[in-house]
Design an enzyme around this catalytic site. Structure first.
Site, short mmCIF file in Angstrom:
data_model
loop_
_atom_site.label_atom_id
_atom_site.label_comp_id
_atom_site.label_asym_id
_atom_site.label_seq_id
_atom_site.Cartn_x
_atom_site.Cartn_y
_atom_site.Cartn_z
CG HIS A 1 48.77 -25.75 68.50
ND1 HIS A 1 48.63 -24.65 69.30
CD2 HIS A 1 48.84 -26.79 69.36
CE1 HIS A 1 48.63 -25.00 70.58
NE2 HIS A 1 48.75 -26.30 70.64
CG HIS B 1 48.91 -31.21 70.20
ND1 HIS B 1 50.13 -31.13 70.83
CD2 HIS B 1 48.22 -30.11 70.59
CE1 HIS B 1 50.19 -30.03 71.57
NE2 HIS B 1 49.04 -29.39 71.45
CG HIS C 1 44.56 -27.92 73.31
ND1 HIS C 1 44.51 -27.73 71.94
CD2 HIS C 1 45.88 -27.87 73.64
CE1 HIS C 1 45.74 -27.55 71.49
NE2 HIS C 1 46.59 -27.65 72.50
CD GLU D 1 48.69 -24.99 74.69
OE1 GLU D 1 48.74 -24.41 73.60
OE2 GLU D 1 48.46 -26.20 74.78
ZN LIG Z 1 48.66 -27.42 72.39
#
Ligand SMILES: [Zn+2]
Length: 254
Positions: A174, A112, A110, A91
């Site tokens: 997500h 979750h 980033h 990612e």
């Molecule tokens: Zn992710």
């Protein structure tokens, strides 16, 4: 004389890079201590001040709290690893495309986190039901293309578009992507986004939340809590707390 100057400059850069890596290590530990971990998923990156087309990034296969001076990767804005031997997150394009699109952003996170993901699943945006919520007042995008990993330039560019000029973007079902000029700003922003989402979901679950405060009031709150000093003070506190707890745990083992 020129050689001496160049040597001093390169020493300064090396020290600067070491300082940034050290701060990324602390940031990872703070994020995990604040419940932002999801197995080895989640990543943090920071743009090199002396070379804005490169950034440091956490490696694949380790937790956010396992970042070391040795496993941090150096990556270019196309997502290519230019230094470091560890595995790169697929990612990476979240980071490369946002850093490409937003010259004002240096740090991208980033993760979750549970409540933010739950809020994204409702399709509703974050409301100013709390001060953390106010930080993201009219500054939160939503990416709705897919639940899947952001594994291509095009998908990363889609996330950057959904982010726009906002502070952060929810990736529907997500996770979150939070930006900052500094590591402190992005880390504290990530924690506050999760807290704002939690308060909102609790208020909504309790029934019928009263209206938010008027726009001018929310704008003032957003302005006041987004001062760089606020991010630094609160990050430094969390960093001290992580260190203290680490020492206490080590003493218990003895
Ligand atoms: Zn992710």
């Amino acid at each position: 004389m020129r050689r001496v100057r160049e040597m001093l400059k390169s020493n300064r850069e090396k020290q600067l890079h070491r300082d940034i890596k050290q701060q990324l290590i602390v940031a990872g530990k703070v994020l995990v201590a604040e419940g932002q971990d999801d197995f080895t998923r989640g990543h943090i990156s920071f743009r090199l001040p002396d070379n804005p087309d490169l950034f440091f990034m956490k490696a694949h296969s380790i937790g956010l709290d396992e970042i070391t001076m040795q496993n941090i990767l150096t990556i270019d804005l196309e997502g290519n690893v230019v230094a470091g031997a560890a595995r790169r997150h697929s990612e990476v394009y979240i980071h490369s495309e946002i850093l490409k699109a937003r010259a004002d952003v240096n740090c991208v996170i980033h993760t979750h986190p549970t409540y933010s993901v739950a809020l994204s699943a409702t399709g509703r945006t974050l409301k100013g039901y709390s001060q953390p919520g106010a930080l993201f007042f009219e500054s939160l995008g939503i990416y709705t293309d897919t639940i899947n990993l952001i594994r291509s330039h095009a998908m990363g560019a889609g996330v950057a578009r959904a982010l726009g000029s906002n502070r952060a973007v929810l990736l529907k079902n997500h996770g979150v992507v939070v930006t900052g000029k500094t590591i402190e700003e992005a880390v504290v922003g990530t924690i506050m986004l999760e807290n704002g989402a939690m308060v909102q979901l609790l208020a909504e679950a309790a029934g019928d939340p009263a209206p938010e405060f008027p726009r001018a009031d929310l704008e003032k709150a957003r302005h006041d809590i987004s001062q760089p000093e606020q991010f630094k003070i609160n990050f430094d506190y969390l960093a001290r707390r992580v260190k203290r707890r680490g020492k206490q745990a080590a003493n218990r083992v003895k």
